[in-house]
Design a protein around this motif. Sequence first.
Motif, PDB file in Angstrom:
ATOM      1  N   VAL A 155      -8.906 -97.186 -55.249  1.00 37.49           N
ATOM      2  CA  VAL A 155      -9.980 -98.052 -55.674  1.00 37.49           C
ATOM      3  C   VAL A 155     -11.116 -98.122 -54.696  1.00 37.49           C
ATOM      4  N   ALA A 156     -12.541 -97.724 -55.116  1.00 38.03           N
ATOM      5  CA  ALA A 156     -13.351 -97.797 -54.087  1.00 38.03           C
ATOM      6  C   ALA A 156     -14.428 -98.977 -54.636  1.00 38.03           C
ATOM      7  N   GLY A 157     -14.931 -99.474 -53.457  1.00 36.06           N
ATOM      8  CA  GLY A 157     -16.162-100.490 -53.707  1.00 36.06           C
ATOM      9  C   GLY A 157     -17.468-100.197 -53.096  1.00 36.06           C
ATOM     10  N   THR A 158     -18.475-100.288 -53.393  1.00 40.16           N
ATOM     11  CA  THR A 158     -19.672 -99.832 -52.696  1.00 40.16           C
ATOM     12  C   THR A 158     -21.009-100.604 -53.149  1.00 40.16           C
ATOM     13  N   HIS A 159     -21.962-100.687 -52.371  1.00 38.47           N
ATOM     14  CA  HIS A 159     -23.375-101.193 -52.862  1.00 38.47           C
ATOM     15  C   HIS A 159     -24.330-100.114 -52.529  1.00 38.47           C
ATOM     16  N   LEU A 160     -24.974 -99.508 -53.527  1.00 43.21           N
ATOM     17  CA  LEU A 160     -26.037 -98.371 -53.170  1.00 43.21           C
ATOM     18  C   LEU A 160     -27.396 -99.080 -52.853  1.00 43.21           C
ATOM     19  N   SER A 161     -28.031 -98.296 -52.401  1.00 41.35           N
ATOM     20  CA  SER A 161     -29.679 -98.373 -52.156  1.00 41.35           C
ATOM     21  C   SER A 161     -30.172 -98.696 -53.333  1.00 41.35           C
ATOM     22  N   PHE A 162     -31.195 -99.626 -53.434  1.00 46.40           N
ATOM     23  CA  PHE A 162     -32.359 -99.663 -54.447  1.00 46.40           C
ATOM     24  C   PHE A 162     -33.394 -98.821 -54.614  1.00 46.40           C
ATOM     25  N   ILE A 163     -33.527 -97.904 -53.558  1.00 50.85           N
ATOM     26  CA  ILE A 163     -34.363 -96.964 -53.557  1.00 50.85           C
ATOM     27  C   ILE A 163     -34.332 -95.626 -54.415  1.00 50.85           C
TER      28      ILE A 163
END
Length: 258
Positions: A155-163
């Motif tokens: 299981v992986a969690g992330t928050h990516l760029s809005f660009i």
Amino acid sequence: MRVATFNILHGRSLEDDRVDVARYADAIASLDADVVALQEVDRSQERSARADLTAVAAGALGAGEHRFVAALSGTPGATWMAATGAEQPDEAAYGIALLSRLPVRSWEVVRLPSVPCTVPVVFPGRRRPELVRDEPRVAVVAVVEDPATGRCLTVAGTHLSFIPGWNTWQLRRLVRTLRRCPAPVVLMGDLNLEAEAVRRSTGMRSLVRADTFPAHDPQRQLDHVLVGGDGARPLRVRGAGARRLPLSDHLALTVDLG
């Protein structure tokens, strides 16, 4: 097994513009999930009562396994620097978290490519672009064991760029890293990309389709729960959906796996 992802907006409610730690704990507890990915998580920040929001969430869920991974050290929107992983436990930081009520066999942190300079971005409701400096982006990965079945999954969690463009590059880089992890792989988080762009970039199967942003009138799905590498023994979805909780500008996603 229930998995969930939620961009918590550092626990702030848009109704009263406050962070109430008890309200936040109740909201996380209401997810009743075995594995939860959180984004926009504060630790020792004045705006969130200097609470460790990961520890609060872990206590609310009864999650014996949890990791906070700082994306930046310092104060978001003010003075900060990219986190290195060497920050002290009481140091002000901001990032993501992964929590599990199930046993975790291993943990890994993946630091993703950062936007190297300020870039012009046109925000909704504005005619002219604004120069912005994006924050660093990270992912946290756990190999989780389901005692009921003896089956493990990553299981992986992330928050990516809005660009635009950078978020796609970060996602592709993360997916390449996850290919060497034990299958099946569940990837959750605020990807700042809509469903079709996510499908093209990952080739992974979406486990829930629902608009998640903005919370008061959802029109875009920016938050996702994806699975890959489960071809031989596909994960079954027994239920899935989006939930509005009394905080954040995003809806939470939950998926019940069989």
